[in-house]
Motif scaffolding. Structure first.
Motif, PDB file in Angstrom:
ATOM      1  N   ILE A  27       4.913  84.245  27.603  1.00 55.76           N
ATOM      2  CA  ILE A  27       5.682  84.823  26.498  1.00 55.76           C
ATOM      3  C   ILE A  27       4.866  84.837  25.212  1.00 55.76           C
ATOM      4  O   ILE A  27       4.882  85.814  24.467  1.00 55.76           O
ATOM      5  CB  ILE A  27       6.998  84.047  26.300  1.00 55.76           C
ATOM      6  CG1 ILE A  27       7.976  84.410  27.397  1.00 55.76           C
ATOM      7  CG2 ILE A  27       7.607  84.312  24.933  1.00 55.76           C
ATOM      8  CD1 ILE A  27       9.248  83.603  27.372  1.00 55.76           C
ATOM      9  N   LYS A  28       4.141  83.775  24.945  1.00 54.19           N
ATOM     10  CA  LYS A  28       3.367  83.691  23.706  1.00 54.19           C
ATOM     11  C   LYS A  28       2.244  84.729  23.641  1.00 54.19           C
ATOM     12  O   LYS A  28       1.754  85.033  22.574  1.00 54.19           O
ATOM     13  CB  LYS A  28       2.811  82.284  23.517  1.00 54.19           C
ATOM     14  CG  LYS A  28       3.881  81.297  23.100  1.00 54.19           C
ATOM     15  CD  LYS A  28       3.331  79.945  22.772  1.00 54.19           C
ATOM     16  CE  LYS A  28       4.456  79.035  22.326  1.00 54.19           C
ATOM     17  NZ  LYS A  28       4.008  77.709  21.979  1.00 54.19           N
ATOM     18  N   TRP A  45       8.728  89.299  22.619  1.00 52.30           N
ATOM     19  CA  TRP A  45       9.574  88.109  22.727  1.00 52.30           C
ATOM     20  C   TRP A  45       9.761  87.450  21.367  1.00 52.30           C
ATOM     21  O   TRP A  45       8.840  87.372  20.572  1.00 52.30           O
ATOM     22  CB  TRP A  45       8.949  87.116  23.697  1.00 52.30           C
ATOM     23  CG  TRP A  45       8.848  87.651  25.087  1.00 52.30           C
ATOM     24  CD1 TRP A  45       7.735  88.180  25.672  1.00 52.30           C
ATOM     25  CD2 TRP A  45       9.896  87.764  26.042  1.00 52.30           C
ATOM     26  NE1 TRP A  45       8.027  88.605  26.938  1.00 52.30           N
ATOM     27  CE2 TRP A  45       9.348  88.352  27.195  1.00 52.30           C
ATOM     28  CE3 TRP A  45      11.238  87.407  26.040  1.00 52.30           C
ATOM     29  CZ2 TRP A  45      10.093  88.590  28.332  1.00 52.30           C
ATOM     30  CZ3 TRP A  45      11.981  87.655  27.178  1.00 52.30           C
ATOM     31  CH2 TRP A  45      11.413  88.239  28.314  1.00 52.30           C
ATOM     32  N   VAL A  46      10.978  86.967  21.112  1.00 54.38           N
ATOM     33  CA  VAL A  46      11.303  86.225  19.895  1.00 54.38           C
ATOM     34  C   VAL A  46      12.085  84.984  20.293  1.00 54.38           C
ATOM     35  O   VAL A  46      12.530  84.843  21.432  1.00 54.38           O
ATOM     36  CB  VAL A  46      12.126  87.072  18.895  1.00 54.38           C
ATOM     37  CG1 VAL A  46      11.310  88.232  18.352  1.00 54.38           C
ATOM     38  CG2 VAL A  46      13.409  87.563  19.507  1.00 54.38           C
ATOM     39  N   PHE A  57      10.474  79.441  22.147  1.00 58.63           N
ATOM     40  CA  PHE A  57      10.759  80.753  22.709  1.00 58.63           C
ATOM     41  C   PHE A  57      11.649  80.653  23.942  1.00 58.63           C
ATOM     42  O   PHE A  57      12.063  81.664  24.476  1.00 58.63           O
ATOM     43  CB  PHE A  57       9.461  81.483  23.060  1.00 58.63           C
ATOM     44  CG  PHE A  57       8.685  81.867  21.842  1.00 58.63           C
ATOM     45  CD1 PHE A  57       8.996  83.016  21.141  1.00 58.63           C
ATOM     46  CD2 PHE A  57       7.656  81.066  21.378  1.00 58.63           C
ATOM     47  CE1 PHE A  57       8.294  83.365  20.004  1.00 58.63           C
ATOM     48  CE2 PHE A  57       6.956  81.412  20.244  1.00 58.63           C
ATOM     49  CZ  PHE A  57       7.275  82.562  19.557  1.00 58.63           C
ATOM     50  N   ILE A  58      11.916  79.429  24.393  1.00 55.65           N
ATOM     51  CA  ILE A  58      12.752  79.220  25.571  1.00 55.65           C
ATOM     52  C   ILE A  58      13.751  78.114  25.261  1.00 55.65           C
ATOM     53  O   ILE A  58      13.385  77.075  24.723  1.00 55.65           O
ATOM     54  CB  ILE A  58      11.909  78.804  26.793  1.00 55.65           C
ATOM     55  CG1 ILE A  58      10.932  79.919  27.168  1.00 55.65           C
ATOM     56  CG2 ILE A  58      12.800  78.469  27.972  1.00 55.65           C
ATOM     57  CD1 ILE A  58      10.013  79.552  28.312  1.00 55.65           C
ATOM     58  N   LEU A  66      16.956  80.303  28.700  1.00 56.35           N
ATOM     59  CA  LEU A  66      17.431  81.414  27.888  1.00 56.35           C
ATOM     60  C   LEU A  66      16.254  81.986  27.119  1.00 56.35           C
ATOM     61  O   LEU A  66      15.558  81.272  26.400  1.00 56.35           O
ATOM     62  CB  LEU A  66      18.518  80.953  26.908  1.00 56.35           C
ATOM     63  CG  LEU A  66      19.047  82.001  25.943  1.00 56.35           C
ATOM     64  CD1 LEU A  66      19.802  83.086  26.708  1.00 56.35           C
ATOM     65  CD2 LEU A  66      19.956  81.361  24.909  1.00 56.35           C
ATOM     66  N   LEU A  67      16.000  83.291  27.307  1.00 53.99           N
ATOM     67  CA  LEU A  67      14.909  83.999  26.641  1.00 53.99           C
ATOM     68  C   LEU A  67      15.507  85.161  25.860  1.00 53.99           C
ATOM     69  O   LEU A  67      16.575  85.657  26.188  1.00 53.99           O
ATOM     70  CB  LEU A  67      13.925  84.560  27.674  1.00 53.99           C
ATOM     71  CG  LEU A  67      13.400  83.595  28.713  1.00 53.99           C
ATOM     72  CD1 LEU A  67      12.702  84.358  29.818  1.00 53.99           C
ATOM     73  CD2 LEU A  67      12.454  82.626  28.082  1.00 53.99           C
TER      74      LEU A  67
END
Length: 120
Positions: A27-28, A45-46, A57-58, A66-67
């Motif tokens: 994600i990063k 992604w935020v 982020f998670i 949860l993303l």
């Protein structure tokens, strides 16, 4: 309270590829950045909490992850494009004293899109 506009739920098998650290590392590498001058859409992604928090982020709740992904889209209304294009076509036709070809009109439309995109 957080309300979802669009929620997609996946159930995955327990696998070493789907652990929290591996997902967070992936994600990063694809974080959200706002649209630039010529971009029509951007996605990334935020943090699930808010857009300003860049650390988590998670969210892990009892083994459920949860993303949150964010999408930004610039919209150019068709009437605005058409009006600007017609003005440019008229100017070109008057300057050249002839009708423009289909290819010339298409290239003018591309120019209009590029000119209007930063203001969208």
């Amino acid at each position: 309270m957080l309300w979802f506009k669009n929620a997609i739920i996946y159930q995955l098998n327990n696998d070493s590829l789907f652990n929290k650290d591996t997902i967070e590392k992936a994600i990063k590498s694809h974080l959200f950045t706002p649209c630039g001058n010529l971009d029509t859409t951007k996605m990334g992604w935020v943090s699930p909490y808010n857009d300003n928090n860049q650390s988590d982020f998670i969210v892990d709740m009892q083994g459920h992850l949860l993303l949150r992904i964010k999408k930004e889209t610039k919209i150019l209304p068709a009437p605005v494009i058409k009006q600007t294009l017609l003005e440019k076509i008229d100017k070109q036709e008057q300057a050249l004293s002839r009708k423009l070809t289909k290819n010339e009109k298409a290239s003018l439309k591309d120019e209009v899109m590029i000119d209007l995109m930063p203001r969208a």
